[in-house]
Motif scaffolding. Structure first.
Motif, PDB file in Angstrom:
ATOM      1  N   ALA A  42       6.292  10.303   5.584  1.00 56.58           N
ATOM      2  CA  ALA A  42       6.955  11.602   5.733  1.00 56.58           C
ATOM      3  C   ALA A  42       6.109  12.419   6.707  1.00 56.58           C
ATOM      4  CB  ALA A  42       7.069  12.290   4.386  1.00 56.58           C
ATOM      5  N   SER A  43       6.517  12.425   7.975  1.00 52.43           N
ATOM      6  CA  SER A  43       5.695  13.045   9.016  1.00 52.43           C
ATOM      7  C   SER A  43       5.547  14.551   8.822  1.00 52.43           C
ATOM      8  CB  SER A  43       6.261  12.729  10.396  1.00 52.43           C
ATOM      9  OG  SER A  43       7.587  13.181  10.493  1.00 52.43           O
ATOM     10  N   VAL A  51      -0.255   5.391  11.836  1.00 55.55           N
ATOM     11  CA  VAL A  51       0.582   6.504  12.301  1.00 55.55           C
ATOM     12  C   VAL A  51       0.693   6.471  13.817  1.00 55.55           C
ATOM     13  CG1 VAL A  51       0.682   9.019  12.485  1.00 55.55           C
ATOM     14  CG2 VAL A  51       0.152   7.947  10.297  1.00 55.55           C
ATOM     15  N   LYS A  52      -0.415   6.187  14.493  1.00 62.83           N
ATOM     16  CA  LYS A  52      -0.409   6.130  15.957  1.00 62.83           C
ATOM     17  C   LYS A  52       0.485   5.001  16.462  1.00 62.83           C
ATOM     18  CE  LYS A  52      -3.604   5.701  19.836  1.00 62.83           C
ATOM     19  NZ  LYS A  52      -5.007   5.504  20.227  1.00 62.83           N
ATOM     20  N   VAL A  53       0.386   3.826  15.848  1.00 62.94           N
ATOM     21  CA  VAL A  53       1.194   2.672  16.255  1.00 62.94           C
ATOM     22  C   VAL A  53       2.677   2.937  15.997  1.00 62.94           C
ATOM     23  CG1 VAL A  53       1.706   0.261  15.686  1.00 62.94           C
ATOM     24  CG2 VAL A  53      -0.641   0.982  16.048  1.00 62.94           C
ATOM     25  N   SER A  54       3.007   3.556  14.860  1.00 60.60           N
ATOM     26  CA  SER A  54       4.412   3.823  14.547  1.00 60.60           C
ATOM     27  C   SER A  54       4.985   4.888  15.474  1.00 60.60           C
ATOM     28  CB  SER A  54       4.580   4.239  13.092  1.00 60.60           C
ATOM     29  OG  SER A  54       4.060   5.525  12.885  1.00 60.60           O
ATOM     30  N   ALA A  55       4.171   5.883  15.863  1.00 60.41           N
ATOM     31  CA  ALA A  55       4.639   6.896  16.789  1.00 60.41           C
ATOM     32  C   ALA A  55       4.902   6.286  18.169  1.00 60.41           C
ATOM     33  CB  ALA A  55       3.617   8.022  16.900  1.00 60.41           C
ATOM     34  N   LYS A  56       4.050   5.362  18.576  1.00 56.10           N
ATOM     35  CA  LYS A  56       4.238   4.693  19.858  1.00 56.10           C
ATOM     36  C   LYS A  56       5.493   3.830  19.830  1.00 56.10           C
ATOM     37  CE  LYS A  56       0.658   2.973  22.114  1.00 56.10           C
ATOM     38  NZ  LYS A  56      -0.422   2.043  22.536  1.00 56.10           N
ATOM     39  N   ALA A  57       5.737   3.126  18.717  1.00 55.60           N
ATOM     40  CA  ALA A  57       6.928   2.292  18.590  1.00 55.60           C
ATOM     41  C   ALA A  57       8.181   3.139  18.550  1.00 55.60           C
ATOM     42  CB  ALA A  57       6.822   1.439  17.327  1.00 55.60           C
ATOM     43  N   ILE A  64      -2.686  13.366  -5.240  1.00 56.63           N
ATOM     44  CA  ILE A  64      -1.977  14.640  -5.215  1.00 56.63           C
ATOM     45  C   ILE A  64      -0.513  14.434  -4.843  1.00 56.63           C
ATOM     46  CG2 ILE A  64      -1.874  16.909  -4.109  1.00 56.63           C
ATOM     47  CD1 ILE A  64      -4.938  16.537  -3.578  1.00 56.63           C
ATOM     48  N   GLU A  65      -0.277  13.644  -3.788  1.00 56.03           N
ATOM     49  CA  GLU A  65       1.089  13.426  -3.308  1.00 56.03           C
ATOM     50  C   GLU A  65       1.184  12.064  -2.623  1.00 56.03           C
ATOM     51  OE1 GLU A  65       4.352  15.586  -0.336  1.00 56.03           O
ATOM     52  OE2 GLU A  65       2.410  16.529  -0.689  1.00 56.03           O
ATOM     53  N   ARG A  66       2.331  11.417  -2.782  1.00 61.00           N
ATOM     54  CA  ARG A  66       2.609  10.151  -2.102  1.00 61.00           C
ATOM     55  C   ARG A  66       3.413  10.471  -0.844  1.00 61.00           C
ATOM     56  NH1 ARG A  66       6.906   6.545  -1.918  1.00 61.00           N
ATOM     57  NH2 ARG A  66       6.298   4.388  -1.571  1.00 61.00           N
ATOM     58  N   LEU A  67       2.916  10.026   0.319  1.00 62.77           N
ATOM     59  CA  LEU A  67       3.565  10.337   1.587  1.00 62.77           C
ATOM     60  C   LEU A  67       4.410   9.200   2.141  1.00 62.77           C
ATOM     61  CD1 LEU A  67       0.644  12.122   3.449  1.00 62.77           C
ATOM     62  CD2 LEU A  67       2.439  13.132   2.049  1.00 62.77           C
ATOM     63  N   GLY A  68       4.160   7.985   1.722  1.00 64.10           N
ATOM     64  CA  GLY A  68       4.913   6.855   2.256  1.00 64.10           C
ATOM     65  C   GLY A  68       4.335   5.547   1.781  1.00 64.10           C
ATOM     66  N   PHE A  69       4.641   4.476   2.529  1.00 63.75           N
ATOM     67  CA  PHE A  69       4.150   3.155   2.155  1.00 63.75           C
ATOM     68  C   PHE A  69       3.902   2.309   3.384  1.00 63.75           C
ATOM     69  CE2 PHE A  69       8.729   2.652   2.432  1.00 63.75           C
ATOM     70  CZ  PHE A  69       8.873   1.462   3.124  1.00 63.75           C
ATOM     71  N   TYR A  70       3.152   1.213   3.180  1.00 67.01           N
ATOM     72  CA  TYR A  70       2.880   0.221   4.215  1.00 67.01           C
ATOM     73  C   TYR A  70       2.915  -1.140   3.550  1.00 67.01           C
ATOM     74  CZ  TYR A  70       0.116  -2.653   7.432  1.00 67.01           C
ATOM     75  OH  TYR A  70      -0.329  -3.651   8.247  1.00 67.01           O
ATOM     76  N   ASN A  71       3.737  -2.043   4.091  1.00 63.48           N
ATOM     77  CA  ASN A  71       3.866  -3.394   3.555  1.00 63.48           C
ATOM     78  C   ASN A  71       3.459  -4.380   4.647  1.00 63.48           C
ATOM     79  OD1 ASN A  71       4.490  -5.679   2.179  1.00 63.48           O
ATOM     80  ND2 ASN A  71       6.677  -5.273   1.998  1.00 63.48           N
ATOM     81  N   PRO A  72       2.205  -4.851   4.642  1.00 64.76           N
ATOM     82  CA  PRO A  72       1.723  -5.714   5.722  1.00 64.76           C
ATOM     83  C   PRO A  72       2.330  -7.119   5.722  1.00 64.76           C
ATOM     84  CG  PRO A  72       0.050  -5.494   4.043  1.00 64.76           C
ATOM     85  CD  PRO A  72       1.161  -4.555   3.670  1.00 64.76           C
ATOM     86  N   TYR A 112       0.823  -1.198   0.000  1.00 63.64           N
ATOM     87  CA  TYR A 112       0.000   0.000   0.000  1.00 63.64           C
ATOM     88  C   TYR A 112       0.863   1.257   0.000  1.00 63.64           C
ATOM     89  CZ  TYR A 112      -3.652  -3.241   1.428  1.00 63.64           C
ATOM     90  OH  TYR A 112      -4.524  -4.287   1.476  1.00 63.64           O
ATOM     91  N   ASN A 113       0.483   2.223  -0.830  1.00 63.26           N
ATOM     92  CA  ASN A 113       1.074   3.548  -0.787  1.00 63.26           C
ATOM     93  C   ASN A 113       0.162   4.436   0.036  1.00 63.26           C
ATOM     94  OD1 ASN A 113       3.461   3.419  -2.486  1.00 63.26           O
ATOM     95  ND2 ASN A 113       2.025   3.004  -4.159  1.00 63.26           N
ATOM     96  N   ILE A 114       0.743   5.291   0.857  1.00 62.06           N
ATOM     97  CA  ILE A 114      -0.039   6.265   1.609  1.00 62.06           C
ATOM     98  C   ILE A 114      -0.068   7.526   0.756  1.00 62.06           C
ATOM     99  CG2 ILE A 114      -0.209   7.587   3.740  1.00 62.06           C
ATOM    100  CD1 ILE A 114       1.485   5.302   5.020  1.00 62.06           C
ATOM    101  N   VAL A 115      -1.260   7.916   0.315  1.00 61.13           N
ATOM    102  CA  VAL A 115      -1.393   9.019  -0.632  1.00 61.13           C
ATOM    103  C   VAL A 115      -2.389  10.058  -0.139  1.00 61.13           C
ATOM    104  CG1 VAL A 115      -0.811   7.603  -2.638  1.00 61.13           C
ATOM    105  CG2 VAL A 115      -3.187   7.853  -1.976  1.00 61.13           C
ATOM    106  N   VAL A 116      -2.214  11.276  -0.651  1.00 60.51           N
ATOM    107  CA  VAL A 116      -3.170  12.360  -0.448  1.00 60.51           C
ATOM    108  C   VAL A 116      -3.951  12.476  -1.739  1.00 60.51           C
ATOM    109  CG1 VAL A 116      -3.430  14.825   0.003  1.00 60.51           C
ATOM    110  CG2 VAL A 116      -1.545  13.571   1.052  1.00 60.51           C
ATOM    111  N   SER A 117      -5.270  12.394  -1.652  1.00 60.61           N
ATOM    112  CA  SER A 117      -6.071  12.492  -2.874  1.00 60.61           C
ATOM    113  C   SER A 117      -7.420  13.137  -2.575  1.00 60.61           C
ATOM    114  CB  SER A 117      -6.282  11.115  -3.498  1.00 60.61           C
ATOM    115  OG  SER A 117      -7.181  10.367  -2.737  1.00 60.61           O
ATOM    116  N   ASP A 118      -8.101  13.478  -3.635  1.00 61.72           N
ATOM    117  CA  ASP A 118      -9.463  13.981  -3.530  1.00 61.72           C
ATOM    118  C   ASP A 118     -10.362  12.785  -3.216  1.00 61.72           C
ATOM    119  OD1 ASP A 118     -12.135  14.864  -4.158  1.00 61.72           O
ATOM    120  OD2 ASP A 118     -11.215  16.547  -5.220  1.00 61.72           O
ATOM    121  N   SER A 119     -11.310  12.961  -2.335  1.00 58.08           N
ATOM    122  CA  SER A 119     -12.161  11.839  -1.922  1.00 58.08           C
ATOM    123  C   SER A 119     -13.019  11.322  -3.069  1.00 58.08           C
ATOM    124  CB  SER A 119     -13.050  12.244  -0.752  1.00 58.08           C
ATOM    125  OG  SER A 119     -13.927  13.280  -1.139  1.00 58.08           O
TER     126      SER A 119
END
Length: 89
Positions: A53-54, A75-81, A33-41, A17-24
Motif C-alpha cells: 500500500a504505497s 519497493v524500488k524494483v516494483s516502482a521501476k517495473a 503496528i500495521e501490515r502494509l503488504g506482502f512478498y512471495n518469493p 513475507y508480510n511487509i509490516v511496520v513495527s517497533d525495532s
C-alpha cells in the motif's frame, strides 16, 4: 525507532513475507503496528508476488519510519517495473 520490514510466514522451504511496520525492539515475527503488504518469493509465474500500500508506506516514511534494506530494494524494483509496464502496453 519504527521500522518497515519483512515478517516471515509460510512453511519450511516455502517462505511468505508480510511487509509490516513495527517497533525495532520487537521480534521479527512478533507484534507489529500495521501490515502494509506482502512478498512471495516463490510464487507462481504470472501471479501477484508483491503488493504494498504505497499511500501507507509514504505515510509511515513521512513520520520517520526507516525501511529495511530488503524492503527498500523491493519497493524500488516494483516502482521501476510499474513505470516500464505502461510504456510496453
Amino acid at each position: 525507532m519504527v521500522v518497515i520490514r519483512l515478517s516471515r510466514g509460510g512453511s519450511k522451504g516455502a517462505p511468505f513475507y508480510n511487509i509490516v511496520v513495527s517497533d525495532s525492539r520487537n521480534r521479527r515475527d512478533g507484534r507489529f503496528i500495521e501490515r502494509l503488504g506482502f512478498y512471495n518469493p516463490v510464487g507462481k509465474e504470472g501471479a501477484e508476488n508483491f503488493r504494498v500500500a504505497s499511500d501507507r508506506l509514504t505515510h509511515w516514511v513521512g513520520k520517520g519510519a526507516q525501511m529495511s534494506d530488503t524492503v527498500a530494494r523491493l519497493v524500488k524494483v516494483s516502482a521501476k517495473a510499474a513505470a516500464a509496464a505502461p510504456a510496453a502496453a
